[in-house]
Design an enzyme around this catalytic site. Structure first.
Site, PDB file in Angstrom:
ATOM      1  CB  SER A 112      -0.937  -0.001   1.203  1.00  0.00           C
ATOM      2  OG  SER A 112      -0.217  -0.115   2.416  1.00  0.00           O
ATOM      3  N   GLY A 162      -0.382   4.693   0.120  1.00  0.00           N
ATOM      4  CA  GLY A 162      -1.083   5.921   0.457  1.00  0.00           C
ATOM      5  C   GLY A 162      -1.742   6.533  -0.761  1.00  0.00           C
ATOM      6  CB  ALA A 163      -1.794  10.010  -2.050  1.00  0.00           C
ATOM      7  N   GLY A 220      -1.724   4.844  -4.213  1.00  0.00           N
ATOM      8  CA  GLY A 220      -2.466   3.623  -4.499  1.00  0.00           C
ATOM      9  C   GLY A 220      -1.825   2.384  -3.910  1.00  0.00           C
ATOM     10  N   GLY A 255      -5.060   1.060   5.294  1.00  0.00           N
ATOM     11  CA  GLY A 255      -4.369  -0.125   4.800  1.00  0.00           C
ATOM     12  C   GLY A 255      -5.061  -1.406   5.216  1.00  0.00           C
ATOM     13  CG  ASP A 256      -5.685  -1.967   9.196  1.00  0.00           C
ATOM     14  OD1 ASP A 256      -4.565  -2.456   8.941  1.00  0.00           O
ATOM     15  OD2 ASP A 256      -5.878  -1.164  10.122  1.00  0.00           O
TER      16      ASP A 256
END
Length: 316
Positions: A220, A222-223, A225, A251-252
């Site tokens: 993951s 963040g912004a 993707g 992320g979960d």
């Protein structure tokens, strides 16, 4: 059905603030108290979208009792293992621009007998599970290979294992042959000992984890993707959020959506991205339900531009 295991769960208190200023009295404009811990959040996200899940976790003290009550109020089936320590509490401060500051307690020490009891509870419940998800930090008192030990026991019983952790525990889980690893960008960079400036770096780092023994890596970003790397190749995707509110648990939610959609290929990645983006648009550590998902905002890149630089924002 998906079983989640959170060895270091928490009570998460999130507060919205106008501006975070060190040394000043800050008045919150809103506050939320939610069950916390990566595996706990995965179970909450799954159940919010109609996917059966059971959360296994150690609980101690008044905080542990409150954690169990909050989860049961959300309809989460909980297998709580009593421990001598006190369940930790975490604090999140969220600013209007989406900046999040977290203060996490280290959590109680787990002794060997407590971990053995958790292991037996997991193995007893995992026989009917599609996945067992091992999430979060390894609490004080346990070795870095605690998740790896549990992974090997589960793999020996023919059960698929996903692991979301960091540091030495992440490397040990890869070496144990985990079916799926879900690091964020910072965790991935730390475990391979290299900076990740672009998607090519992320892919190379994910392949390194596969070289250590992991079958699939879902990173993951963040912004930026997420990146999926497995035996079929590389797929990347993004899902922009117009009004970010909190990255806690994003992320979960990504991992939960990916597992719920079959945990393979572009379609599963797209579903995970939709769930993760929806979590970012919600306050505190709330998990998204069907009404929160905006799937048409997801863009999948089956042939990624591996030189595209990454943003500097936080990963999830």
């Amino acid at each position: 059905m998906i079983v989640t295991v959170t060895l270091n769960p928490s009570l998460d208190r999130a507060m919205d603030v106008g501006r975070l200023a060190r040394g000043e009295v800050i008045r919150a404009t809103a506050a939320h108290l939610d069950p916390g811990g990566k595996g706990v959040n995965v179970s909450r996200a799954l159940l919010a979208n109609g996917v059966p899940s059971v959360a296994v976790l150690p609980c101690g003290g008044d905080e542990g009792g409150q954690l169990v009550r909050l989860l049961k109020a959300e309809g989460v089936e909980v297998l709580a293992v009593p421990i001598s320590g006190r369940t930790r509490s975490n604090i999140t401060l969220a600013e209007p621009d989406g900046t999040v500051t977290k203060v996490n307690e280290p959590g109680p020490e787990l002794v060997g007998t407590e971990f053995a009891e958790i292991t037996e509870r997991v193995l007893a419940r995992a026989g009917s599970a599609d996945w067992v998800v091992l999430c979060g930090s390894v609490p004080p008192g346990l070795p870095a290979d605690a998740y790896a030990q549990l992974s090997r026991r589960l793999a020996g019983a023919g059960i698929r294992v996903a692991v979301d952790t960091s540091g030495p525990a992440l490397r040990e889980a890869a070496a144990a042959g985990a079916t799926l690893l879900k690091p964020n960008r910072d965790e991935l960079a730390e475990v391979v000992g290299a900076s990740l400036a672009d998607l090519g770096d992320v892919v190379a780092a994910a392949q390194q984890l596969r070289g250590w023994g992991a079958q699939t890596v879902l990173a993951s970003l963040g912004a930026d993707g997420a990146v999926l790397v497995d035996a079929d190749g590389v797929v990347t995707g993004t899902c922009p959020v117009a009004r970010p509110r909190s990255t806690v648990g994003a992320g979960d939610a990504l991992l939960a959506g990916f597992l719920a959609a079959g945990a393979r290929g572009a379609a599963a990645l797209a579903e995970g991205l939709a769930w993760g983006a929806a979590a970012v648009s919600l306050p505190g550590s709330r998990m998204p339900g069907p009404a929160d998902l905006i799937r048409h905002n997801v863009t999948i890149h089956p042939r990624p531009d591996e030189l595209r630089p990454l943003l500097s924002g936080p990963s999830s």
